[in-house]
Design a protein around this motif. Structure first.
Motif: not given
Length: 443
Positions: A106-115, A175-180, A391-397, A438-441
C-alpha cells in the motif's frame, strides 16, 4: 509487595503478546493489540514500580506513606483486569496480527487523492501553528502566568490546537514518499513539521503531545521499509524515543525553573514540588501516573458521584458551542481535577482552572464504577479488532495514514487521555482525511 504485584501483572501481560499472530515478538508488538498491551502495561504496571522505587508521587503525603495501601493494589488490579478482558476479546474475535506485505504494498500507491490529503494536512498545520504562535507571543513577557492559566487563556482555540494533529497523517505520507519513492523534499518537510509541532506543544505545556509524531514516523518506517521487523529494529526505535523524551524532560525542567522564578507553579492547587528521584521518572509520572490517580479516586469516593456516561456524551457533543448549550456536560478531566483538589476547576472561572488526564480505565470507573471498567474493556477490544481488520484491507498510502491514526487513538491515546479531548481531536482529523481520501477528482 506493590512492586512484586506490578511485576507479576507485567509478566502476565507481556506473555499475552506471544499469542498474537506474527513471525517474531517484535512483529507481535507492532500490532494494534500489541501496542495497547505495551502502553497500558507501562502506565499501570511499570510506572507504579518506578514511583515506588524512587519515592516519587503526585501526592507525596499520599503515596509515599501508603505505598502498600489497599487502594493502590485495587487500582493496579483493575487496570490488569481491563487489559485481560480487552485482549481476550480481540483473541476471541479472531484477528490479532497484521499482514505486513499489505502495508508494504500500500505504501507504493500514491495518486491525486494522496497529494490532495497532503496539501490539506499542510494547510491545517500552518493555520493552527500561526494562530497558536500568535497566542503565545502575547504572553512572551508573562510566560509563568500563561502556563498557570493556559486552560482559560486557550479557551476558544480548541480547534486550532486540534489542527496540529494533522501532523500525524502527514508524517505517514512523508515517510512513505521518502522511503519508497526516495523524495528528499519529503524528509525536509517531515523535519520542519516535527520541529514546528514540537516547539508549539512545549510552549502550550504538553510534554506528551510534543512527541506524538515520533511513534508514527518510527512505526511507519518499520512497516514499509524492506528491513525485517526484529528485535534490533524495534530496539533502535525505542532507544530513539527514550533519548528524545529525555531531552524533552530537560526542557520541561527549564520551564519549571522559569515558573519558580516568577513564584508561580503550574497546577499549584494539585501538585507539590518534588525533588526526590530521577528527573525523567518525575516527568513520566506527571504524564503517566494514572495508577496513583485511580487509587486516589478509590480512596475518596465521598468526593463524587458517578457521571453515568456524561463525560462520554461530552465527547460526542463537543462541537456544540457552550453559548448555545450552557448545560453541556464537561469531560472527565475537570471531574477528576475536582476530586483530587476540590474547586480547582470551575466552569466560567477567569483564571486558575486546572484539569487532569483520565485515561480509559479511570474514566470508565468515574462513569459506571467497576461495571464500567468491565464493559468498556469489551468495547475497547472490539474496536481494536475492527481496526486490525482494516489493516488487512489497505490499498494506498492514505489508507495507511488512516489506519495508523485510528491505531494510535485506540492503542495509545485513549489509554492515557481524557475521552473528550482525544475523541474530538481524532474525529476532527479522521473525518476530514477520510473525506479527501475518497473525494472524486476529475482529470
Amino acid at each position: 509487595m506493590l512492586v512484586l504485584f506490578c511485576l507479576l501483572c507485567l509478566i502476565i501481560a507481556l506473555a499475552f503478546i506471544f499469542f498474537i499472530k506474527g513471525e517474531n515478538f517484535a512483529q507481535k508488538i507492532l500490532t494494534p493489540i500489541g501496542l495497547f498491551i505495551l502502553f497500558h502495561s507501562f502506565i499501570f504496571f511499570v510506572m507504579p514500580m518506578l514511583q515506588e522505587l524512587y519515592g516519587i508521587s503526585r501526592f507525596p503525603s499520599y503515596l509515599v506513606s501508603n505505598t502498600d495501601s489497599y487502594s493502590m493494589f485495587l487500582s493496579v488490579g483493575s487496570a490488569f483486569l481491563y487489559l485481560i478482558i480487552c485482549t481476550i476479546t480481540v483473541f476471541i474475535l479472531g484477528k490479532s496480527g497484521l499482514d505486513y506485505s499489505v502495508l508494504s504494498s500500500a505504501s507504493l500507491v500514491s495518486n491525486d487523492n494522496t497529494k490532495l490529503v497532503k496539501v490539506v494536512c499542510i494547510v491545517f498545520i500552518a493555520v493552527g501553528s500561526f494562530v497558536m504562535f500568535g497566542v503565545v507571543a502575547q504572553y512572551v513577557n508573562q510566560f509563568a502566568y500563561f502556563m498557570y492559566n493556559r486552560i482559560n487563556l486557550l479557551s476558544g482555540y480548541g480547534y486550532f490546537i486540534k489542527m496540529l494533529v494533522f501532523s500525524l497523517p502527514l508524517s505517514v505520507l512523508l515517510v512513505c514518499e521518502f522511503v519508497r519513492q526516495n523524495k528528499k523534499n519529503s524528509l525536509l518537510l517531515l523535519i520542519i513539521t516535527f520541529s514546528l509541532v514540537f516547539i508549539i506543544s512545549l510552549l502550550l505545556g504538553s510534554r506528551a503531545q510534543a512527541l506524538f509524531m515520533l511513534p508514527y514516523v518510527l512505526i511507519t518506517y518499520i512497516f514499509i521499509s524492506k528491513t525485517k521487523i526484529n528485535y534490533r529494529s524495534l530496539g533502535k526505535s525505542l532507544l530513539a524515543l527514550i533519548l528524545i523524551f529525555g531531552f524533552a524532560s530537560s526542557l520541561a525542567k527549564v520551564r519549571d525553573i522559569i515558573k519558580q522564578d516568577d513564584a508561580v507553579l503550574s497546577k499549584s492547587a494539585i501538585a507539590e514540588e518534588i525533588e526526590l528521584g530521577e528527573v525523567v521518572t518525575k516527568e513520566l509520572q506527571a504524564s503517566f501516573g494514572h495508577a496513583e490517580l485511580l487509587a486516589f479516586v478509590l480512596d475518596n469516593s465521598d468526593r463524587y458521584e458517578f457521571a453515568l456516561g456524561r463525560t462520554y456524551v461530552a465527547g460526542f457533543v463537543s462541537f456544540v458551542p457552550r453559548v448555545i448549550w450552557p448545560g453541556k456536560p464537561l469531560g472527565g478531566g475537570p471531574m477528576l481535577a475536582n476530586i483530587v483538589a476540590p474547586g480547582s476547576y470551575k466552569l466560567g472561572s477567569k483564571e486558575g482552572n486546572s484539569s487532569l488526564t483520565t485515561g480509559v480505565v479511570i474514566e470508565s470507573y468515574l462513569n459506571f464504577g467497576f461495571v464500567g471498567v468491565f464493559v468498556f474493556a469489551i468495547i475497547h477490544g472490539f474496536l481494536i479488532y475492527k481496526v486490525t481488520c482494516f489493516g488487512h484491507r489497505l490499498t494506498k498510502t492514505t489508507d495507511i495514514a488512516l489506519f495508523l491514526l485510528t491505531t494510535n487513538f485506540l492503542s495509545m491515546t485513549i489509554v492515557n487521555a481524557e475521552f473528550l479531548g482525544a475523541f474530538s481531536a481524532f474525529m476532527f482529523v479522521a473525518v476530514i482525511i477520510y473525506f479527501f481520501n475518497n473525494v472524486r477528482i476529475r482529470g
